[in-house]
Design a protein around this motif. Structure first.
Motif, PDB file in Angstrom:
ATOM      1  N   UNK A  32       0.806  -1.207   0.000  1.00 14.43           N
ATOM      2  CA  UNK A  32       0.000   0.000   0.000  1.00 14.43           C
ATOM      3  C   UNK A  32       0.847   1.268   0.000  1.00 14.43           C
ATOM      4  N   UNK A  33       1.979   1.193   0.667  1.00 15.24           N
ATOM      5  CA  UNK A  33       2.857   2.354   0.746  1.00 15.24           C
ATOM      6  C   UNK A  33       4.274   1.893   1.035  1.00 15.24           C
ATOM      7  N   UNK A  34       5.221   2.697   0.594  1.00 18.66           N
ATOM      8  CA  UNK A  34       6.623   2.447   0.917  1.00 18.66           C
ATOM      9  C   UNK A  34       7.238   3.725   1.449  1.00 18.66           C
ATOM     10  N   UNK A  35       8.254   3.540   2.254  1.00 18.42           N
ATOM     11  CA  UNK A  35       8.861   4.724   2.846  1.00 18.42           C
ATOM     12  C   UNK A  35      10.281   4.472   3.290  1.00 18.42           C
ATOM     13  N   UNK A  36      10.896   5.551   3.711  1.00 21.05           N
ATOM     14  CA  UNK A  36      12.251   5.514   4.260  1.00 21.05           C
ATOM     15  C   UNK A  36      12.193   6.017   5.696  1.00 21.05           C
ATOM     16  N   UNK A  37      12.808   5.273   6.568  1.00 19.18           N
ATOM     17  CA  UNK A  37      12.970   5.664   7.958  1.00 19.18           C
ATOM     18  C   UNK A  37      14.470   5.760   8.225  1.00 19.18           C
ATOM     19  N   UNK A  38      14.802   6.433   9.301  1.00 19.29           N
ATOM     20  CA  UNK A  38      16.207   6.476   9.696  1.00 19.29           C
ATOM     21  C   UNK A  38      16.331   6.401  11.203  1.00 19.29           C
ATOM     22  N   UNK A  39      17.483   5.904  11.620  1.00 23.83           N
ATOM     23  CA  UNK A  39      17.752   5.803  13.052  1.00 23.83           C
ATOM     24  C   UNK A  39      19.184   6.230  13.306  1.00 23.83           C
ATOM     25  N   UNK A  40      19.322   7.310  14.034  1.00 25.13           N
ATOM     26  CA  UNK A  40      20.633   7.800  14.423  1.00 25.13           C
ATOM     27  C   UNK A  40      21.025   7.168  15.755  1.00 25.13           C
ATOM     28  N   UNK A  49      10.423   9.842   4.762  1.00 21.53           N
ATOM     29  CA  UNK A  49       9.550  10.130   3.617  1.00 21.53           C
ATOM     30  C   UNK A  49       8.775   8.866   3.275  1.00 21.53           C
ATOM     31  N   UNK A  50       7.593   9.053   2.697  1.00 23.78           N
ATOM     32  CA  UNK A  50       6.772   7.918   2.309  1.00 23.78           C
ATOM     33  C   UNK A  50       6.034   8.249   1.028  1.00 23.78           C
ATOM     34  N   UNK A  51       5.682   7.195   0.292  1.00 20.76           N
ATOM     35  CA  UNK A  51       4.916   7.351  -0.933  1.00 20.76           C
ATOM     36  C   UNK A  51       3.894   6.228  -0.994  1.00 20.76           C
ATOM     37  N   UNK A  52       2.644   6.588  -1.295  1.00 13.25           N
ATOM     38  CA  UNK A  52       1.587   5.588  -1.343  1.00 13.25           C
ATOM     39  C   UNK A  52       1.500   4.977  -2.737  1.00 13.25           C
ATOM     40  N   UNK A  53       0.685   3.942  -2.838  1.00  8.62           N
ATOM     41  CA  UNK A  53       0.479   3.309  -4.143  1.00  8.62           C
ATOM     42  C   UNK A  53      -0.182   4.279  -5.116  1.00  8.62           C
ATOM     43  N   UNK A  54      -0.868   5.282  -4.579  1.00 10.07           N
ATOM     44  CA  UNK A  54      -1.492   6.293  -5.426  1.00 10.07           C
ATOM     45  C   UNK A  54      -0.572   7.433  -5.795  1.00 10.07           C
ATOM     46  N   UNK A  55       0.628   7.425  -5.231  1.00  9.05           N
ATOM     47  CA  UNK A  55       1.611   8.444  -5.566  1.00  9.05           C
ATOM     48  C   UNK A  55       1.689   9.610  -4.606  1.00  9.05           C
ATOM     49  N   UNK A  67      14.961  16.471   0.409  1.00  7.48           N
ATOM     50  CA  UNK A  67      14.852  15.069   0.014  1.00  7.48           C
ATOM     51  C   UNK A  67      13.629  14.889  -0.879  1.00  7.48           C
ATOM     52  N   UNK A  68      13.745  13.924  -1.798  1.00  9.87           N
ATOM     53  CA  UNK A  68      12.619  13.594  -2.671  1.00  9.87           C
ATOM     54  C   UNK A  68      12.479  12.083  -2.761  1.00  9.87           C
ATOM     55  N   UNK A  69      11.284  11.594  -2.496  1.00 11.10           N
ATOM     56  CA  UNK A  69      11.004  10.168  -2.638  1.00 11.10           C
ATOM     57  C   UNK A  69      10.295   9.961  -3.970  1.00 11.10           C
ATOM     58  N   UNK A  70      10.669   8.889  -4.647  1.00 11.84           N
ATOM     59  CA  UNK A  70      10.048   8.580  -5.934  1.00 11.84           C
ATOM     60  C   UNK A  70      10.045   7.067  -6.118  1.00 11.84           C
ATOM     61  N   UNK A  71       9.373   6.615  -7.145  1.00 12.63           N
ATOM     62  CA  UNK A  71       9.336   5.181  -7.384  1.00 12.63           C
ATOM     63  C   UNK A  71       9.327   4.901  -8.875  1.00 12.63           C
TER      64      UNK A  71
END
Length: 119
Positions: A32-40, A49-55, A67-71
């Motif tokens: 349904x969605x993909x994203x990037x997480x980070x842990x310092x 950042x996250x992006x859904x299946x709908x964009x 930052x820019x998320x894309x697929x």
């Protein structure tokens, strides 16, 4: 099940750029969605950042405008273009995929890729 493999991390000077990639395989049709997480170090994991299946996209305030998320659906790959990097962006970055499990979302995680920004 969804498998995620990240790449693209590394060492960069402040002000520089990196592009992270996350290749998905397995039950990708169910994502349904993909994203990037980070842990310092010493901090909790946070959404970058996250992006859904709908964009639709959303970003943490700290990275908006940088930052820019894309697929690329043909490659089943999600990217995170990171510009104007700052030392505080230093962290391990994890790719995430969310699938609806009927009652709640199921999370899949990549192994993480380290980003180090030197001052």
């Amino acid at each position: 099940q969804v498998q995620l493999v990240e790449s693209g991390g590394g060492l960069v000077q402040a002000g520089g750029s990196l592009r992270l990639s996350c290749a998905a395989s397995g039950s990708i049709f169910s994502i349904n969605a993909m994203g990037w997480y980070r842990q310092a170090p010493g901090k909790q994991r946070e959404l970058v950042a996250a992006i859904t299946s709908g964009g639709s996209t959303n970003y943490a305030d700290s990275v908006k405008g940088r930052f820019t998320i894309s697929r690329d659906n043909a490659k089943n790959t999600v990217y995170l273009q990171m510009n104007s990097l700052k030392p505080e962006d230093t962290a391990v970055y994890y790719c995430n995929a969310k699938r609806w499990g009927g009652a709640y979302y199921l999370d899949s995680w990549g192994q993480g890729t380290r980003v180090t920004v030197s001052s």
